[in-house]
Scaffold this motif. Sequence first.
Motif, short mmCIF file in Angstrom:
data_model
loop_
_atom_site.label_atom_id
_atom_site.label_comp_id
_atom_site.label_asym_id
_atom_site.label_seq_id
_atom_site.Cartn_x
_atom_site.Cartn_y
_atom_site.Cartn_z
N UNK A 109 8.77 38.63 16.20
CA UNK A 109 7.79 39.66 16.47
C UNK A 109 7.37 40.37 15.39
N UNK A 110 8.30 40.67 14.24
CA UNK A 110 7.97 41.47 13.08
C UNK A 110 6.89 40.38 12.22
N UNK A 111 7.11 39.26 12.24
CA UNK A 111 6.57 38.22 11.52
C UNK A 111 5.22 37.98 12.05
N UNK A 112 5.25 38.07 13.24
CA UNK A 112 3.96 38.03 13.93
C UNK A 112 2.91 39.42 13.91
N UNK A 113 3.45 40.41 13.90
CA UNK A 113 2.70 41.53 13.59
C UNK A 113 2.22 41.73 12.32
N UNK A 114 3.22 41.06 11.20
CA UNK A 114 2.88 41.22 9.66
C UNK A 114 1.36 40.25 9.74
N UNK A 115 1.47 39.10 10.55
CA UNK A 115 0.14 38.29 10.23
C UNK A 115 -0.98 38.89 10.82
N UNK A 116 -0.93 39.45 12.12
CA UNK A 116 -2.09 40.14 12.78
C UNK A 116 -2.47 41.29 11.87
N UNK A 117 -1.74 42.17 11.27
CA UNK A 117 -2.27 43.20 10.75
C UNK A 117 -2.89 42.81 9.26
N UNK A 118 -2.14 41.87 8.78
CA UNK A 118 -3.07 41.19 7.59
C UNK A 118 -4.37 40.60 7.70
N UNK A 119 -4.54 39.85 8.86
CA UNK A 119 -6.03 39.57 9.21
C UNK A 119 -6.87 40.73 9.43
N UNK A 167 13.11 33.55 9.27
CA UNK A 167 12.10 34.55 9.03
C UNK A 167 12.30 35.41 7.70
N UNK A 168 13.38 35.91 7.45
CA UNK A 168 13.68 36.62 6.39
C UNK A 168 13.18 36.04 5.08
N UNK A 169 13.76 34.60 4.61
CA UNK A 169 13.33 34.11 3.72
C UNK A 169 11.76 33.62 3.79
N UNK A 170 11.09 33.52 4.83
CA UNK A 170 9.70 33.21 4.94
C UNK A 170 8.98 34.65 4.44
N UNK A 171 9.50 35.82 4.91
CA UNK A 171 8.71 37.29 4.57
C UNK A 171 8.80 37.61 3.01
N UNK A 172 10.05 36.85 2.36
CA UNK A 172 10.25 37.07 1.18
C UNK A 172 9.60 36.29 0.25
N UNK A 173 9.26 35.06 0.88
CA UNK A 173 8.21 34.17 0.17
C UNK A 173 6.89 34.64 0.07
N UNK A 174 6.61 35.57 1.23
CA UNK A 174 5.35 36.05 1.41
C UNK A 174 5.16 37.10 0.30
N UNK A 175 6.30 37.84 -0.28
CA UNK A 175 6.30 38.86 -1.02
C UNK A 175 5.94 38.48 -2.15
N UNK A 176 6.02 37.17 -2.63
CA UNK A 176 5.61 36.57 -4.04
C UNK A 176 4.07 36.17 -4.03
N UNK A 177 3.60 36.13 -2.87
CA UNK A 177 1.97 35.84 -2.89
C UNK A 177 1.20 36.85 -3.52
N UNK A 178 1.23 38.19 -3.46
CA UNK A 178 0.35 38.83 -4.19
C UNK A 178 0.26 38.86 -5.52
N UNK A 179 1.53 38.57 -6.37
CA UNK A 179 1.41 38.30 -7.79
C UNK A 179 0.70 37.01 -7.91
N UNK A 180 0.78 36.02 -7.24
CA UNK A 180 0.26 34.52 -7.44
C UNK A 180 -1.34 35.00 -7.45
N UNK A 181 -1.63 35.70 -6.44
CA UNK A 181 -3.08 35.96 -6.37
C UNK A 181 -3.56 36.99 -7.65
N UNK A 182 -2.71 37.76 -8.04
CA UNK A 182 -3.09 38.35 -9.36
C UNK A 182 -3.18 37.48 -10.55
N UNK A 183 -2.44 36.48 -10.48
CA UNK A 183 -2.61 35.26 -11.65
C UNK A 183 -3.83 34.53 -11.38
N UNK A 184 -4.21 34.27 -10.16
CA UNK A 184 -5.54 33.86 -10.13
C UNK A 184 -6.73 34.62 -10.01
N UNK A 185 -6.49 35.89 -10.34
CA UNK A 185 -7.57 36.98 -10.50
C UNK A 185 -8.22 37.38 -9.11
#
Length: 225
Positions: A109-119, A167-185
């Motif tokens: 439920x928390x993971x789905x909530x994260x995805x919906x709020x992100x969109x 789910x915990x490892x998945x959400x932790x992987x998502x936390x790396x995404x903002x830094x990757x987006x920064x590297x991609x400008x």
Amino acid sequence: MTKCIRCQVDVADNHLNCPLCGIKLRESIKDTHVSYPEYPQIAKRKKLLVKVWTFVTISIIVFSLAINALTWKVKPIGWSPILSIAVFYIWFLGQDLYQKFNINLVAKTLWNNYLILTVFFLIVDNVTGYGKWSLNFVIPFLGIATGFIMTLWSVKNKSMWRDDIGYILLILGVNVLPFILFLLKAVDVLWPSIASLLYGVMTVVGIFIFSGRRLLYELQKRFHF
């Protein structure tokens, strides 16, 4: 046939009493009480309410999109996608809590909530001029908050290794995404991305320190390596 315990004779089943001594052989059909479980009317009502709720949600989304499209020339503002996502979010959260709340599904439920709020925040940011505040600030801190709540819940209920580790490892992987987006400008502000990255890394380090062998065993069991 029923046997009279006093006279020791067999008596036909249509007799309630022994014809010789008059002793009662069996209980009357009228006296026999057969209890049946009550039919769960509440479950039926819940299903009906969820269906009505779903229909109302779809109606609001369809009408808002139609009105926005028809009035675009008068007021060219894309408000209907924001309203649609908000209504869908309310429907998702409400039906999930009202219909059936299972503690083993909290991480999902928390993971789905994260995805919906992100969109939702991405759409709001895009409709309001795309100031990148959704990518710069909302998504990194939303990932941190979701991961933190998920980890606390799993540790408290001891369900991390049984149900929630994926789910915990998945959400932790998502936390790396903002830094990757920064590297991609794609992201302009660095410090929220660094905070999100550090949270993910430190959480993984903490899991390895406190239960490294168990984590490795769970990963081997799930991913077959």
